[in-house]
Write a protein that holds these residues in place. Structure first.
Motif, short mmCIF file in Angstrom:
data_model
loop_
_atom_site.label_atom_id
_atom_site.label_comp_id
_atom_site.label_asym_id
_atom_site.label_seq_id
_atom_site.Cartn_x
_atom_site.Cartn_y
_atom_site.Cartn_z
N GLY A 4 3.85 3.81 3.96
CA GLY A 4 3.24 2.70 3.24
C GLY A 4 3.54 1.36 3.87
O GLY A 4 4.08 1.26 4.97
N TRP B 84 8.23 3.90 -2.37
CA TRP B 84 8.23 3.88 -0.91
C TRP B 84 8.80 2.58 -0.35
O TRP B 84 9.13 2.50 0.82
CB TRP B 84 6.81 4.10 -0.39
CG TRP B 84 5.83 3.03 -0.75
CD1 TRP B 84 5.57 1.88 -0.05
CD2 TRP B 84 4.97 2.99 -1.88
NE1 TRP B 84 4.61 1.13 -0.69
CE2 TRP B 84 4.21 1.80 -1.82
CE3 TRP B 84 4.74 3.87 -2.96
CZ2 TRP B 84 3.28 1.44 -2.78
CZ3 TRP B 84 3.81 3.52 -3.91
CH2 TRP B 84 3.08 2.32 -3.83
N LYS C 193 6.61 1.79 -7.16
CA LYS C 193 6.46 1.74 -5.70
C LYS C 193 7.75 2.19 -5.00
O LYS C 193 8.42 1.41 -4.32
CB LYS C 193 6.08 0.33 -5.26
CG LYS C 193 4.74 -0.14 -5.82
CD LYS C 193 4.34 -1.50 -5.28
CE LYS C 193 2.97 -1.90 -5.81
NZ LYS C 193 2.53 -3.21 -5.28
N GLN D 183 0.84 -1.20 0.00
CA GLN D 183 0.00 0.00 0.00
C GLN D 183 0.87 1.26 0.00
O GLN D 183 1.91 1.30 0.66
CB GLN D 183 -0.90 0.02 1.24
CG GLN D 183 -2.04 -0.96 1.19
CD GLN D 183 -2.97 -0.81 2.40
OE1 GLN D 183 -2.61 -0.17 3.38
NE2 GLN D 183 -4.15 -1.40 2.31
N PRO D 184 0.47 2.30 -0.73
CA PRO D 184 1.23 3.55 -0.74
C PRO D 184 1.08 4.27 0.60
O PRO D 184 0.23 3.94 1.42
CB PRO D 184 0.58 4.35 -1.88
CG PRO D 184 -0.80 3.81 -1.97
CD PRO D 184 -0.71 2.36 -1.62
#
Length: 301
Positions: A80, A267, A265, A71-72
């Motif tokens: 995240g 993060w 992604k 998840q961000p």
């Protein structure tokens, strides 16, 4: 002929020093003039405090699945979650602790071994010096990373194995540094005087020679610590260091092996990468400032 009104760096340094100032106080005073060094020291201390307080500051258990997969960043998960649904911020705090523990312990181990061998080699000389230095040359003749990878493949992967491996391959540099300083100090009048007075070798080594070698040892130790943090991260990235589910900056970067994650992604890998960069740069700048502080003439061209 030099203008008498123009003062050299040494004269200006001497005249600006407060009367009765101790050596440590003078080193700290010169260190504070190094702005980049002070900023780096502040960043390093901040990261150190965050790592020490990781169990208190972490919003979640670093190994617990608390959210969706990958998840961000959001209100619930500031950095995240990773591909297993674990909170990235919590893992980052605990991973910083692992890297700092590795860096400090590797530095202590390699410095202890190197200083001991360097003192013995430089002070006693003769065949003792020859044996120790030939062994040192043999260790240094192997490519450093090849030696690390070879031992990492032999020993069981884990934090303590990495500390032992890196500690036992990083000592030759400090051993040669200390030996050179001891050879220089051994010929000085005050050491000759202690020998004539009949002081035992152990007292001369640890009471007279070692205190006068501390400054270059400390400067060298900062570079060892920076390389130890990088090496631990590299080995963990290659799955030869700290093993999951334990969080390490290196194995957190391991999630970035996929091009999709690198681009979509960030993060998952950017926070750990930034912490490594900040830590290593801060330690290197602290070393530069410390070198200039213990030896004011080192900054002259």
């Amino acid at each position: 002929m030099m203008d008498p009104q123009v003062k050299t760096i040494d004269q200006a340094e001497y005249e600006s020093a407060p009367v009765g100032e101790s050596y440590l106080a003078s080193v700290w005073r010169r260190f504070k003039r190094h702005k980049l060094g002070m900023v780096s020291l502040g960043l390093f201390l901040l990261l150190l405090v965050l790592a020490i307080l990781a169990p208190v500051l972490s919003p979640y258990d670093p190994n617990a699945i608390v959210g969706g997969f990958g998840q961000p960043p959001s209100r619930d998960f500031l950095l995240g979650t990773d591909l297993s649904g674990r909170d990235v911020l919590s893992r980052l705090l605990h991973a910083s602790r692992i890297s700092l523990v590795a860096g400090v312990l590797v530095t202590l181990l390699s410095t202890t071994v190197g200083v001991s061998l360097g003192l013995i080699s430089g002070f006693f000389g003769s065949w003792v010096d020859s044996v120790i230095m030939r062994f040192t040359d043999m260790v240094m003749s192997f490519p450093y990373m090849l030696l690390v990878l070879m031992f990492a493949a032999i020993f069981e992967p884990g934090l303590w194995s990495i500390i032992l491996i890196l500690g036992l391959v990083n000592w030759p540099g400090v051993a040669r540094l200390v030996r050179g300083n001891v050879l220089s100090l051994r010929e000085t009048p005050f050491i000759k005087r202690t020998q004539v007075q009949g002081l035992p070798g152990r007292q001369i080594l640890f009471g007279e020679i070692l205190p006068n070698t501390i400054a270059p040892i400390l400067v060298h130790a900062t570079s060892v610590m920076a390389f130890a943090i990088l090496d631990e991260a590299a080995l963990s990235f290659l799955a030869m260091g700290v093993q999951p589910p334990t969080a390490s900056l290196g194995n957190m970067l391991g999630d970035a092996k996929s091009l999709t994650i690198l681009t979509d992604k960030p993060w998952l890998w950017l926070p750990s990468g930034l912490v490594i960069v900040i830590l290593v740069m801060a330690i290197n700048f602290i070393g530069d400032a410390l070198r200039d502080a213990v030896d004011p003439t080192s900054s002259r061209s």
